[in-house]
Write a protein that holds these residues in place. Structure first.
Motif, short mmCIF file in Angstrom:
data_model
loop_
_atom_site.label_atom_id
_atom_site.label_comp_id
_atom_site.label_asym_id
_atom_site.label_seq_id
_atom_site.Cartn_x
_atom_site.Cartn_y
_atom_site.Cartn_z
N PHE A 79 33.63 37.90 47.22
CA PHE A 79 33.41 37.26 45.92
C PHE A 79 34.28 37.92 44.85
O PHE A 79 34.95 37.24 44.07
CB PHE A 79 31.93 37.33 45.54
N VAL A 80 34.27 39.26 44.82
CA VAL A 80 35.05 39.98 43.82
C VAL A 80 36.53 39.65 43.98
O VAL A 80 37.23 39.35 42.99
CB VAL A 80 34.82 41.51 43.92
N GLN A 81 37.03 39.66 45.20
CA GLN A 81 38.42 39.32 45.45
C GLN A 81 38.74 37.89 45.03
O GLN A 81 39.76 37.63 44.39
CB GLN A 81 38.76 39.53 46.93
N ALA A 82 37.86 36.96 45.34
CA ALA A 82 38.08 35.55 44.99
C ALA A 82 38.13 35.34 43.48
O ALA A 82 38.82 34.45 42.99
CB ALA A 82 36.99 34.67 45.60
N LYS A 83 37.40 36.16 42.74
CA LYS A 83 37.36 36.05 41.28
C LYS A 83 38.46 36.86 40.60
O LYS A 83 38.57 36.86 39.38
CB LYS A 83 36.00 36.49 40.73
N GLY A 84 39.27 37.57 41.38
CA GLY A 84 40.32 38.40 40.81
C GLY A 84 39.79 39.66 40.18
O GLY A 84 40.43 40.25 39.31
N GLY A 85 38.62 40.10 40.63
CA GLY A 85 38.00 41.30 40.07
C GLY A 85 38.71 42.58 40.46
O GLY A 85 39.25 42.68 41.55
#
Length: 166
Positions: A79-85
């Motif tokens: 999720f973090v990767q998908a959101k560019g976090g």
């Protein structure tokens, strides 16, 4: 122009407490954007549905520009990767939280090495507040109003009334 630095603050938020809000607010002071990631929590039995937990988190998030709440399913690292976090924010209340959170940070560091885990401790007034305590106090007829925002307290009272019916 540089891209905004996005942090993700994951949890079940069953319900979101003033301690959670304190962490989200202070994380926003450190990062350009903060996403309160509300877990579907298929592995836990929650008092509130995902929709209820998400709505409470979204209502709380509205008080700070740059903070929003979204649901997630699966691995938080994905999720973090998908959101560019670039960071994952985790709250630490006491030493008892540290061991679990340290292990979790280690695993997430392997799964998503480009994402930093940042630990924040809640303000002194909230160091002992947990969703579990708030739920139990509220459902057993106690006054947990001081630990949650008014919109959350109303939801807890509704749950208490509906669980008291025969």
């Amino acid at each position: 122009m540089s891209r905004p630095v996005i942090a993700v603050y994951p949890g079940t938020f069953d319900p979101i407490t003033l301690g959670h809000e304190d962490i989200a607010r202070r994380a926003r002071e450190l990062f350009d954007e903060v996403i309160i990631a509300v877990a579907i929590a298929h592995h836990k039995k929650t008092l509130f549905t995902l929709e209820e937990r998400l709505e409470m988190a979204q209502t709380s998030a509205r008080q700070w520009p740059g903070v929003r709440a979204e649901p997630f399913e699966g691995l938080i690292s994905h999720f973090v990767q998908a959101k560019g976090g670039k960071a994952m924010v985790r709250g630490l209340r006491a030493v008892t939280d540290f061991d679990y959170e340290f292990q979790l940070a280690g695993m997430n560091g392997v799964l998503a090495p480009e994402v930093e885990t940042v630990f924040l401790t809640p303000g002194t007034r909230y160091q002992f507040v947990s969703s579990t305590f708030v739920r139990e106090i509220a459902l057993l007829g106690g006054d947990a109003e001081q630990f949650v925002a008014p919109h959350v307290w109303q939801r807890l009272l509704e749950k208490r009334r509906s669980s008291a019916k025969p």
